[in-house]
Scaffold this motif. Structure first.
Motif, PDB file in Angstrom:
ATOM      1  N   SER A   1      35.855  40.277  54.523  1.00  0.00           N
ATOM      2  CA  SER A   1      35.652  41.552  55.208  1.00  0.00           C
ATOM      3  C   SER A   1      36.957  42.316  55.383  1.00  0.00           C
ATOM      4  N   VAL A   2      38.031  41.605  55.774  1.00  0.00           N
ATOM      5  CA  VAL A   2      39.295  42.315  55.981  1.00  0.00           C
ATOM      6  C   VAL A   2      39.869  42.781  54.646  1.00  0.00           C
ATOM      7  N   ARG A   3      39.593  42.073  53.567  1.00  0.00           N
ATOM      8  CA  ARG A   3      40.014  42.569  52.248  1.00  0.00           C
ATOM      9  C   ARG A   3      39.326  43.890  51.942  1.00  0.00           C
ATOM     10  N   ARG A   4      38.019  43.954  52.198  1.00  0.00           N
ATOM     11  CA  ARG A   4      37.280  45.182  51.923  1.00  0.00           C
ATOM     12  C   ARG A   4      37.761  46.326  52.810  1.00  0.00           C
ATOM     13  N   LEU A   5      38.084  46.022  54.045  1.00  0.00           N
ATOM     14  CA  LEU A   5      38.630  47.050  54.934  1.00  0.00           C
ATOM     15  C   LEU A   5      39.950  47.591  54.396  1.00  0.00           C
ATOM     16  N   PHE A   6      40.774  46.692  53.887  1.00  0.00           N
ATOM     17  CA  PHE A   6      42.043  47.122  53.319  1.00  0.00           C
ATOM     18  C   PHE A   6      41.802  48.067  52.134  1.00  0.00           C
ATOM     19  N   VAL A   7      40.905  47.683  51.249  1.00  0.00           N
ATOM     20  CA  VAL A   7      40.631  48.496  50.068  1.00  0.00           C
ATOM     21  C   VAL A   7      40.104  49.868  50.466  1.00  0.00           C
ATOM     22  N   ALA A   8      39.219  49.906  51.458  1.00  0.00           N
ATOM     23  CA  ALA A   8      38.659  51.183  51.888  1.00  0.00           C
ATOM     24  C   ALA A   8      39.722  52.110  52.453  1.00  0.00           C
ATOM     25  N   GLU A   9      40.729  51.541  53.093  1.00  0.00           N
ATOM     26  CA  GLU A   9      41.758  52.350  53.754  1.00  0.00           C
ATOM     27  C   GLU A   9      42.937  52.669  52.844  1.00  0.00           C
ATOM     28  N   PHE A  10      43.338  51.704  52.010  1.00  0.00           N
ATOM     29  CA  PHE A  10      44.587  51.842  51.259  1.00  0.00           C
ATOM     30  C   PHE A  10      44.403  51.842  49.744  1.00  0.00           C
ATOM     31  N   GLY A  11      43.188  51.630  49.277  1.00  0.00           N
ATOM     32  CA  GLY A  11      42.933  51.617  47.851  1.00  0.00           C
ATOM     33  C   GLY A  11      42.961  50.214  47.264  1.00  0.00           C
ATOM     34  N   GLU A  12      42.495  50.106  46.046  1.00  0.00           N
ATOM     35  CA  GLU A  12      42.415  48.811  45.358  1.00  0.00           C
ATOM     36  C   GLU A  12      43.814  48.328  44.985  1.00  0.00           C
ATOM     37  N   PRO A  13      44.204  47.142  45.413  1.00  0.00           N
ATOM     38  CA  PRO A  13      45.516  46.609  45.013  1.00  0.00           C
ATOM     39  C   PRO A  13      45.533  46.269  43.522  1.00  0.00           C
ATOM     40  N   ARG A  14      46.736  46.171  42.974  1.00  0.00           N
ATOM     41  CA  ARG A  14      46.861  45.721  41.589  1.00  0.00           C
ATOM     42  C   ARG A  14      46.306  44.314  41.426  1.00  0.00           C
ATOM     43  N   ARG A  15      46.710  43.449  42.362  1.00  0.00           N
ATOM     44  CA  ARG A  15      46.249  42.066  42.370  1.00  0.00           C
ATOM     45  C   ARG A  15      46.027  41.642  43.814  1.00  0.00           C
ATOM     46  N   THR A  16      45.072  40.724  44.005  1.00  0.00           N
ATOM     47  CA  THR A  16      44.753  40.242  45.346  1.00  0.00           C
ATOM     48  C   THR A  16      44.793  38.722  45.351  1.00  0.00           C
ATOM     49  N   TYR A  17      45.549  38.175  46.312  1.00  0.00           N
ATOM     50  CA  TYR A  17      45.671  36.730  46.452  1.00  0.00           C
ATOM     51  C   TYR A  17      45.160  36.325  47.834  1.00  0.00           C
ATOM     52  N   VAL A  18      44.541  35.173  47.912  1.00  0.00           N
ATOM     53  CA  VAL A  18      44.135  34.634  49.201  1.00  0.00           C
ATOM     54  C   VAL A  18      45.050  33.463  49.544  1.00  0.00           C
ATOM     55  N   HIS A  19      45.507  33.426  50.784  1.00  0.00           N
ATOM     56  CA  HIS A  19      46.363  32.341  51.267  1.00  0.00           C
ATOM     57  C   HIS A  19      45.717  31.716  52.498  1.00  0.00           C
TER      58      HIS A  19
END
Length: 453
Positions: free
Chosen positions: A110-128
């Motif tokens: 959910s927080v990944r989707r919130l980030f994308v909605a606010e700041f746009g699609e990142p080049r790459r996304t990693y989960v830690h």
């Protein structure tokens, strides 16, 4: 102040500016908010953003009733190294405390989707993920990280990677072995309950009260010369049988008390997911008496199924996964890595995994230089197809240590023993994965299976 702190669940606003943790002031823009499920979150975007995002899954689980508004900001401060390395960072505090691996994975997504909605699609996304967060992040990989999914790679550090149905067996053993020697949890004068419950429903025992009982029985908080002979023998026997380090004995007993209570009473409706029948305890001054006197119980198969579906891993991994684990981790034993490798091997996906090990002795936080080296190695693997080796990651660490000065402690020749070499297996416990992809598909079609969000 955290935005949305007074909101009821479902009342949300977009990310709002917030003060960054001390180490990021002037280096990043920080934001906080609350998602539609009630989970607080924090986001940081560095001023020199490299275009990629690290989505963080925190450990625990915390046991508060609701989402902790401070947790994600605290974790942002702890892993600010990711932001200093140029990655944006997003982390959820999860919608509630208590056990729920799939819930935590959904809140991480959910927080990944919130980030994308606010700041746009990142080049790459990693989960830690670190600690239990490693289990959560590994679940994110399997659930949302398909070949064309939202995630490009995963970094799992000091992770609880054996899953819930087997990953806590050593704490089951601690609970029963402790009671055999100490007999004060519960005391004979108190209402009795089966030890797999961790604590009876309605108990008012606190962490301080538990520490007092542990001290009474073992003198663990006293210098050795201040302990009585019975205390020292109790302590020696408990440590020898369970192989739990003395320095984390109290924290493991807390987990086997309060987290077990949460799992059993709050998440599984009073059903028992734990068992120790057939386990042969050894290492004490009198193993025969211990095995004859220790409490025994068998799990409820439906409880095992629900805990397994929620937290066990299938090994169905389609993206690069890099792990980092302290060899002397006193909380999530390094043998969890052997369980994870066996899980991916059993699923035919071992080629997606690279594991690294360090000579550190901590669980909650490792060297910033190592985190930076790990993130860089994973990023290169994803961008260039250059699969790292333990030696190449170790060799790169020195350059990052020139910036962070926290040290590089890799042991490139280390390989952990099998999980069963550290934790006595239960029936069927030598086969990995603990939950196959086929079982997961079958259980997903049965209404009510798992742990409710």
């Amino acid at each position: 102040m955290l935005v949305g702190a007074s909101n009821a669940r479902g009342e949300t606003a977009g990310p709002a500016h917030a003060d960054c943790p001390t180490g990021l002031v002037g280096k990043a823009d920080c934001y906080t908010g609350r998602d539609a499920e009630g989970a607080y979150y924090a986001i940081a975007v560095p001023r020199d953003w490299n275009g990629s995002l690290v989505v963080h899954a925190h450990g625990g689980p915390d046991l508060g009733a609701g989402s902790d508004p401070a947790r994600s900001l605290d974790d942002l401060g702890r892993w600010s190294v990711m932001v200093k390395e140029g990655y944006a960072w997003a982390g959820s505090s999860y919608r509630r405390g208590g056990y729920g691996t799939r819930m935590a994975a959904a809140d991480t997504e959910s927080v990944r989707r919130l980030f994308v909605a606010e700041f746009g699609e990142p080049r790459r996304t990693y989960v830690h993920g670190q600690s239990w967060g490693g289990n959560v992040a590994a679940k994110v990989v399997e659930t949302y990280g398909g070949r064309h999914g939202a995630y490009d790679g995963a970094l799992l550090t000091n992770g609880v990677l054996a899953g819930g149905s087997r990953g806590y067996d050593h704490r089951v053993d601690l609970r029963v072995v402790y009671q055999y020697y100490c007999g004060n949890h519960p005391r004979p004068s108190e209402p009795q309950y089966p030890l797999w419950q961790g604590l009876r429903a309605g108990s008012t025992l606190t962490a301080a009260g538990l520490r007092a009982r542990l001290q009474e029985c073992t003198g663990y908080a006293s210098a050795p010369e201040e302990r009585t002979a019975p205390q020292q023998r109790n302590l020696d026997d408990i440590l020898a049988v369970t192989r739990i380090p003395e320095r984390t004995l109290e924290s493991h007993l807390r987990f086997a008390t309060f987290t077990f209570r949460d799992v059993v009473h709050e998440r599984l409706g009073g059903r028992n997911p734990f068992g120790n029948r057939g386990v042969r305890y050894s290492g004490s001054h009198d193993d025969e008496a211990l095995n004859a006197g220790v409490e025994r119980f068998a799990p409820d198969p439906t409880a095992v199924r629900d805990l397994s579906y929620d937290s066990d891993l299938t090994g169905k991994v389609s993206i690069p996964v890099l792990t980092l684990h302290a060899i002397d981790d006193p909380t999530a034993f390094v043998e969890h890595e052997a369980a994870y490798r066996a899980t991916l091997r059993g699923a035919g996906r071992a080629g997606q995994l690279v594991q690294t090990f360090t000579r550190e002795r901590e669980h909650s936080e490792l060297s910033d230089a190592e985190y930076a080296a790990s993130a860089d190695a994973l990023d290169r693997w994803v961008r260039e197809g250059e699969k790292p080796t333990p030696a190449s990651v170790a060799a790169s660490c020195g350059g990052f240590d020139e910036t962070y000065g926290t040290g590089c402690f890799y042991d490139t020749g280390f390989r952990p023993g099998p999980y069963a070499s550290r934790v006595e297996p239960r029936p069927g416990g030598l086969r990995w994965p603990a939950m196959t992809a086929g079982q997961e598909r079958a259980w997903s079609g049965v209404e009510g299976v798992g742990i409710a969000p």
